[in-house]
Structure formats: structure tokens, C-alpha cells
Design a protein around this motif. Sequence first.
Motif, PDB file in Angstrom:
ATOM      1  N   VAL A 174       0.836  -1.197   0.000  1.00 38.73           N
ATOM      2  CA  VAL A 174       0.000   0.000   0.000  1.00 38.73           C
ATOM      3  C   VAL A 174       0.878   1.257   0.000  1.00 38.73           C
ATOM      4  CG1 VAL A 174      -1.751   1.281   1.286  1.00 38.73           C
ATOM      5  CG2 VAL A 174      -1.909  -1.189   1.115  1.00 38.73           C
ATOM      6  N   GLN A 175       1.939   1.240   0.804  1.00 42.85           N
ATOM      7  CA  GLN A 175       2.848   2.381   0.816  1.00 42.85           C
ATOM      8  C   GLN A 175       3.510   2.581  -0.544  1.00 42.85           C
ATOM      9  OE1 GLN A 175       5.451   1.351   4.038  1.00 42.85           O
ATOM     10  NE2 GLN A 175       4.442   2.776   5.441  1.00 42.85           N
ATOM     11  N   LEU A 176       3.971   1.490  -1.140  1.00 42.06           N
ATOM     12  CA  LEU A 176       4.563   1.594  -2.478  1.00 42.06           C
ATOM     13  C   LEU A 176       3.556   2.149  -3.476  1.00 42.06           C
ATOM     14  CD1 LEU A 176       6.680  -1.646  -2.903  1.00 42.06           C
ATOM     15  CD2 LEU A 176       7.483   0.687  -3.183  1.00 42.06           C
ATOM     16  N   ALA A 177       2.316   1.686  -3.390  1.00 45.54           N
ATOM     17  CA  ALA A 177       1.289   2.148  -4.322  1.00 45.54           C
ATOM     18  C   ALA A 177       0.979   3.625  -4.114  1.00 45.54           C
ATOM     19  CB  ALA A 177       0.029   1.310  -4.174  1.00 45.54           C
ATOM     20  N   LEU A 178       0.896   4.066  -2.874  1.00 44.02           N
ATOM     21  CA  LEU A 178       0.588   5.474  -2.613  1.00 44.02           C
ATOM     22  C   LEU A 178       1.712   6.392  -3.071  1.00 44.02           C
ATOM     23  CD1 LEU A 178      -1.131   5.345   0.884  1.00 44.02           C
ATOM     24  CD2 LEU A 178      -2.178   5.845  -1.315  1.00 44.02           C
ATOM     25  N   TYR A 179       2.934   6.099  -2.646  1.00 44.61           N
ATOM     26  CA  TYR A 179       4.056   6.944  -3.033  1.00 44.61           C
ATOM     27  C   TYR A 179       4.347   6.842  -4.536  1.00 44.61           C
ATOM     28  CZ  TYR A 179       4.928   7.483   1.951  1.00 44.61           C
ATOM     29  OH  TYR A 179       4.801   7.765   3.281  1.00 44.61           O
ATOM     30  N   GLY A 180       4.269   5.629  -5.060  1.00 44.26           N
ATOM     31  CA  GLY A 180       4.462   5.449  -6.499  1.00 44.26           C
ATOM     32  C   GLY A 180       3.376   6.143  -7.302  1.00 44.26           C
ATOM     33  N   GLY A 181       2.141   6.111  -6.789  1.00 42.09           N
ATOM     34  CA  GLY A 181       1.043   6.787  -7.471  1.00 42.09           C
ATOM     35  C   GLY A 181       1.203   8.291  -7.479  1.00 42.09           C
ATOM     36  N   LEU A 182       1.670   8.846  -6.364  1.00 42.69           N
ATOM     37  CA  LEU A 182       1.915  10.294  -6.326  1.00 42.69           C
ATOM     38  C   LEU A 182       3.005  10.703  -7.308  1.00 42.69           C
ATOM     39  CD1 LEU A 182       1.696  10.975  -2.484  1.00 42.69           C
ATOM     40  CD2 LEU A 182       0.056  11.659  -4.252  1.00 42.69           C
ATOM     41  N   LEU A 183       4.083   9.912  -7.316  1.00 41.87           N
ATOM     42  CA  LEU A 183       5.160  10.207  -8.268  1.00 41.87           C
ATOM     43  C   LEU A 183       4.686  10.006  -9.705  1.00 41.87           C
ATOM     44  CD1 LEU A 183       8.100  10.956  -8.820  1.00 41.87           C
ATOM     45  CD2 LEU A 183       8.661   8.526  -8.595  1.00 41.87           C
ATOM     46  N   ALA A 184       3.917   8.956  -9.947  1.00 44.70           N
ATOM     47  CA  ALA A 184       3.406   8.691 -11.297  1.00 44.70           C
ATOM     48  C   ALA A 184       2.495   9.821 -11.763  1.00 44.70           C
ATOM     49  CB  ALA A 184       2.660   7.361 -11.330  1.00 44.70           C
ATOM     50  N   PHE A 185       1.670  10.365 -10.860  1.00 45.23           N
ATOM     51  CA  PHE A 185       0.794  11.466 -11.239  1.00 45.23           C
ATOM     52  C   PHE A 185       1.601  12.699 -11.613  1.00 45.23           C
ATOM     53  CE2 PHE A 185      -1.786  15.214 -10.144  1.00 45.23           C
ATOM     54  CZ  PHE A 185      -2.809  15.044 -11.064  1.00 45.23           C
ATOM     55  N   ALA A 186       2.616  13.006 -10.818  1.00 53.20           N
ATOM     56  CA  ALA A 186       3.456  14.166 -11.127  1.00 53.20           C
ATOM     57  C   ALA A 186       4.177  13.983 -12.465  1.00 53.20           C
ATOM     58  CB  ALA A 186       4.466  14.396 -10.007  1.00 53.20           C
ATOM     59  N   VAL A 187       4.720  12.794 -12.676  1.00 58.73           N
ATOM     60  CA  VAL A 187       5.415  12.503 -13.938  1.00 58.73           C
ATOM     61  C   VAL A 187       4.432  12.572 -15.103  1.00 58.73           C
ATOM     62  CG1 VAL A 187       6.572  10.652 -15.232  1.00 58.73           C
ATOM     63  CG2 VAL A 187       7.264  11.154 -12.890  1.00 58.73           C
ATOM     64  N   LEU A 239      12.771   3.083  -1.894  1.00 59.32           N
ATOM     65  CA  LEU A 239      12.822   4.266  -2.743  1.00 59.32           C
ATOM     66  C   LEU A 239      12.976   3.882  -4.211  1.00 59.32           C
ATOM     67  CD1 LEU A 239      12.943   7.369  -2.944  1.00 59.32           C
ATOM     68  CD2 LEU A 239      15.405   7.162  -2.696  1.00 59.32           C
ATOM     69  N   LEU A 240      13.790   2.892  -4.493  1.00 53.05           N
ATOM     70  CA  LEU A 240      13.959   2.440  -5.879  1.00 53.05           C
ATOM     71  C   LEU A 240      12.664   1.820  -6.412  1.00 53.05           C
ATOM     72  CD1 LEU A 240      17.557   0.948  -5.751  1.00 53.05           C
ATOM     73  CD2 LEU A 240      16.827   3.132  -6.718  1.00 53.05           C
ATOM     74  N   GLY A 241      11.921   1.129  -5.554  1.00 52.15           N
ATOM     75  CA  GLY A 241      10.627   0.579  -5.958  1.00 52.15           C
ATOM     76  C   GLY A 241       9.634   1.681  -6.285  1.00 52.15           C
ATOM     77  N   VAL A 242       9.591   2.715  -5.447  1.00 51.19           N
ATOM     78  CA  VAL A 242       8.712   3.860  -5.701  1.00 51.19           C
ATOM     79  C   VAL A 242       9.111   4.545  -7.003  1.00 51.19           C
ATOM     80  CG1 VAL A 242       8.099   6.168  -4.869  1.00 51.19           C
ATOM     81  CG2 VAL A 242       8.094   4.246  -3.294  1.00 51.19           C
ATOM     82  N   LEU A 243      10.406   4.709  -7.203  1.00 52.66           N
ATOM     83  CA  LEU A 243      10.910   5.342  -8.422  1.00 52.66           C
ATOM     84  C   LEU A 243      10.522   4.538  -9.665  1.00 52.66           C
ATOM     85  CD1 LEU A 243      12.648   7.735  -9.411  1.00 52.66           C
ATOM     86  CD2 LEU A 243      14.600   6.199  -9.287  1.00 52.66           C
ATOM     87  N   ALA A 244      10.684   3.224  -9.606  1.00 46.41           N
ATOM     88  CA  ALA A 244      10.334   2.373 -10.755  1.00 46.41           C
ATOM     89  C   ALA A 244       8.838   2.454 -11.053  1.00 46.41           C
ATOM     90  CB  ALA A 244      10.752   0.936 -10.486  1.00 46.41           C
TER      91      ALA A 244
END
Length: 166
Positions: free
Chosen positions: A4-17, A80-85
Motif C-alpha cells: 500500500v505504501q509503495l502504491a501510494l508513493y508510487g502513485g503520487l510520483l506517477a501522477f506528477a510525472v 525508494l527504488l521501488g517507488v521510483l520504478a
Amino acid sequence: MDTVQLALYGGLLAFAVAVVLGLAAGSPNLWLRIPARVIIEFFRGISLVVLLFLLLYVLPQIWMRNPDLPFEGLIRNTFLLGVLALGINYGAYGAEAVRASLTTVPKGQWEATTALSMSWSHKMRRIIFPQAWALMLPSLANLWIHLLKGSAIATSSPSSTISLPS
């Protein structure tokens, strides 16, 4: 909980990107549009598993061979690398949703902003993007569900690190 944490942080980064690359890909300026298209196509063309492999196993090898490079602590953090990917991979897909929704705004709206002599950033912020937002929501919600499923691939503990030999 890690997923869930990966999805939330990854989703925020994905939205910005997605927003940044989507706006750049729809820009009339070639100096913005061409690099954005290259980045989007590259990260849409690479699998999430391959991107995770590159970030988790290949990238640390660079720091093992060159110990003077900065950001070694960031490279060791697998969370962090997982969130980045996740953010980069799904952000590239989201950028296409943003760009496509911008093109579906009626031509009359674009012409009205031109008639009012609005700058590109002003017309995007005030007229075009709010109309495109309603059109991109279903696609972005669908991508977030895919990101949630993809985060199971990248699940790791937030405190886990890669140990690099000295």
C-alpha cells in the motif's frame, strides 16, 4: 502494508510525472515535445520487472565500481527504488492519458483562448486542463489500479537496503 505504501508513493510520483510529461508532449514547442515523447516511449516500452531489475541490481554495480559518486545512500534504499520504478513506469502511461485528454478538449475552446491572447501556460491552467481533467480521471484511476497490482512485484521493507561491499 508495504504494498500500500509503495502504491501510494508510487502513485503520487506517477501522477506528477504524468502531468509534466503529458503537458510537455502536448506542447507546441518542439524542444519540450520531442524529449517528452522519447522519455514516454522509452519507459512505456520497458517492462516494470526489467526496470526494477535495472534499478535494484545494475545501478548499484555502478556505485561499486565508482565509490566517489554521490547519492550512494539513495541507491541502497530498495523501497525508494521501488517507488521510483513504479512512478516512472506508470507515469509514462499516465502521460499518454493526459496528452490524449488534452487533445479531446473541443477545438473551439482552444480557439477562444487564442482569441483572448492567453499564454500557453495561462490557457492550460485556466481553460484547457480543467476540462481535460474530467476526461483523464477514468484513465488515471485505471492506471492507479494497475499500479496497485504492480506494487506487489516491488514489495520490500521500507528499511531494507542493498549492501554494497566497500
